[in-house]
Design a protein around this motif. Sequence first.
Motif, mmCIF file in Angstrom:
data_model
loop_
_atom_site.group_PDB
_atom_site.id
_atom_site.type_symbol
_atom_site.label_atom_id
_atom_site.label_comp_id
_atom_site.label_asym_id
_atom_site.label_seq_id
_atom_site.Cartn_x
_atom_site.Cartn_y
_atom_site.Cartn_z
ATOM 1 N N UNK A 117 76.712 8.084 -31.953
ATOM 2 C CA UNK A 117 75.370 8.498 -31.583
ATOM 3 C C UNK A 117 75.415 9.898 -30.977
ATOM 4 N N UNK A 118 74.294 10.595 -31.037
ATOM 5 C CA UNK A 118 74.240 11.944 -30.487
ATOM 6 C C UNK A 118 72.828 12.493 -30.496
ATOM 7 N N UNK A 119 72.706 13.723 -30.063
ATOM 8 C CA UNK A 119 71.401 14.387 -29.945
ATOM 9 C C UNK A 119 71.565 15.832 -30.383
ATOM 10 N N UNK A 120 70.589 16.339 -31.104
ATOM 11 C CA UNK A 120 70.637 17.722 -31.583
ATOM 12 C C UNK A 120 69.328 18.416 -31.219
ATOM 13 N N UNK B 31 58.994 23.707 -43.647
ATOM 14 C CA UNK B 31 60.288 23.599 -44.320
ATOM 15 C C UNK B 31 61.118 22.427 -43.797
ATOM 16 N N UNK B 32 61.133 22.227 -42.483
ATOM 17 C CA UNK B 32 62.050 21.260 -41.899
ATOM 18 C C UNK B 32 61.649 19.791 -41.998
ATOM 19 N N UNK B 33 60.368 19.413 -41.826
ATOM 20 C CA UNK B 33 60.056 17.989 -41.628
ATOM 21 C C UNK B 33 60.666 17.018 -42.619
ATOM 22 N N UNK B 34 60.450 17.199 -43.920
ATOM 23 C CA UNK B 34 60.996 16.252 -44.889
ATOM 24 C C UNK B 34 62.518 16.300 -44.936
ATOM 25 N N UNK B 35 63.077 17.457 -44.678
ATOM 26 C CA UNK B 35 64.538 17.582 -44.657
ATOM 27 C C UNK B 35 65.136 16.878 -43.443
ATOM 28 N N UNK B 36 64.413 16.890 -42.330
ATOM 29 C CA UNK B 36 64.879 16.144 -41.157
ATOM 30 C C UNK B 36 64.792 14.636 -41.407
ATOM 31 N N UNK B 37 63.794 14.205 -42.164
ATOM 32 C CA UNK B 37 63.707 12.791 -42.551
ATOM 33 C C UNK B 37 64.930 12.394 -43.376
ATOM 34 N N UNK B 38 65.328 13.266 -44.307
ATOM 35 C CA UNK B 38 66.517 12.987 -45.125
ATOM 36 C C UNK B 38 67.768 12.934 -44.256
ATOM 37 N N UNK C 163 71.808 9.943 -34.871
ATOM 38 C CA UNK C 163 71.591 11.266 -34.283
ATOM 39 C C UNK C 163 70.096 11.490 -34.086
ATOM 40 N N UNK C 164 69.684 11.673 -32.844
ATOM 41 C CA UNK C 164 68.283 11.979 -32.565
ATOM 42 C C UNK C 164 68.075 13.488 -32.634
ATOM 43 N N UNK C 165 66.879 13.891 -33.045
ATOM 44 C CA UNK C 165 66.558 15.296 -33.247
ATOM 45 C C UNK C 165 65.353 15.674 -32.395
ATOM 46 N N UNK C 166 65.455 16.791 -31.692
ATOM 47 C CA UNK C 166 64.334 17.299 -30.895
ATOM 48 C C UNK C 166 64.056 18.729 -31.335
ATOM 49 N N UNK D 140 79.625 18.391 -35.149
ATOM 50 C CA UNK D 140 79.549 17.757 -36.459
ATOM 51 C C UNK D 140 78.096 17.480 -36.843
ATOM 52 N N UNK D 141 77.273 17.160 -35.852
ATOM 53 C CA UNK D 141 75.856 16.895 -36.141
ATOM 54 C C UNK D 141 75.183 18.150 -36.697
ATOM 55 N N UNK D 142 75.451 19.309 -36.082
ATOM 56 C CA UNK D 142 74.857 20.557 -36.564
ATOM 57 C C UNK D 142 75.365 20.902 -37.957
#
Length: 296
Positions: free
Chosen positions: A90-93, A105-112, A120-123, A284-286
């Motif tokens: 688990x982690x946070x980015x 640009x990002x929303x659907x790619x963050x869903x993928x 991994x949670x994304x903020x 690794x998350x990035x």
Amino acid sequence: MTLEQLRIFVAVAEREHVTRAAEALNLTQSAASGAVAALEREFATKLFHRIGRGIALTDAGHLFLGEARAILGRAEAATAAMREVSGLARGHLAIKASQTIANHFLPLRLVAFRRAYPGISLAVSIGNSADVAQAITEGQAEIGFVEGPGDTLVHPHIAAEPIAHDRLVMVVAADHPWAGRKDLTALDLACGTWVLREDGSGTRAVFIEAMAALGVAYAALDIAIELPANGSVLTAVIGGAGSTILSELVCADAIAAGKLIEIPIELPRRTYFAVQHQDRTRTRAAAALLATLRQT
């Protein structure tokens, strides 16, 4: 000086209120006040002005805030790196992105990405290109995304790499004198009225570069309104305030609805860049996020 004292100081500085900072950190007010007082004793200087019931950063406090954020950012990076080494799933980015990228640009790619890495949670927070650079250098975000020309990203502590391309369009309201024109001269452009994003915006920087490529000096342009958001620019242009240049992604719906007309003029494509602090180890998350963005 401890990391806990720095966390408390940053929380108090951001809220300009000891009690609210203490509540956010689940501490007593006396513990928060004591941490700030300990820092002021250690450095023999005041970090806050006490004004009635309120507080405000002193000049020394403003200087210390940037350094404190950077230290906390490095500590979080070290923690994330060690967790990855130990096999934590688990982690946070934390991500900072310009408006066009964050909204389109990002929303659907963050869903993928989340489908592939559900632990991994994304903020994501939004700012212009200058805000993104500041967030990266101060450790508030691990990775940022901005649009360029590349020369807007020159910074001694930031490394940038291209991840995608974007098409720019020049648009006007449906009843604008340019609507329906097949071509515009440099003189037309110089005599037009323009609506732009604020200084520090990557979109504005690309606009200036595009005008120069068309033979129009930025200093000669009539800038009627500067606005801090793409949506505000679109509303002003639809309302007849002038013309603008924005991402095709931003304008697509308004063009399809007939509210905006695209002017058939050749504009340079711009590049989306991922930016990180050059002295910090990429987690690794990035790295996985960047790999996802390149594949979609």
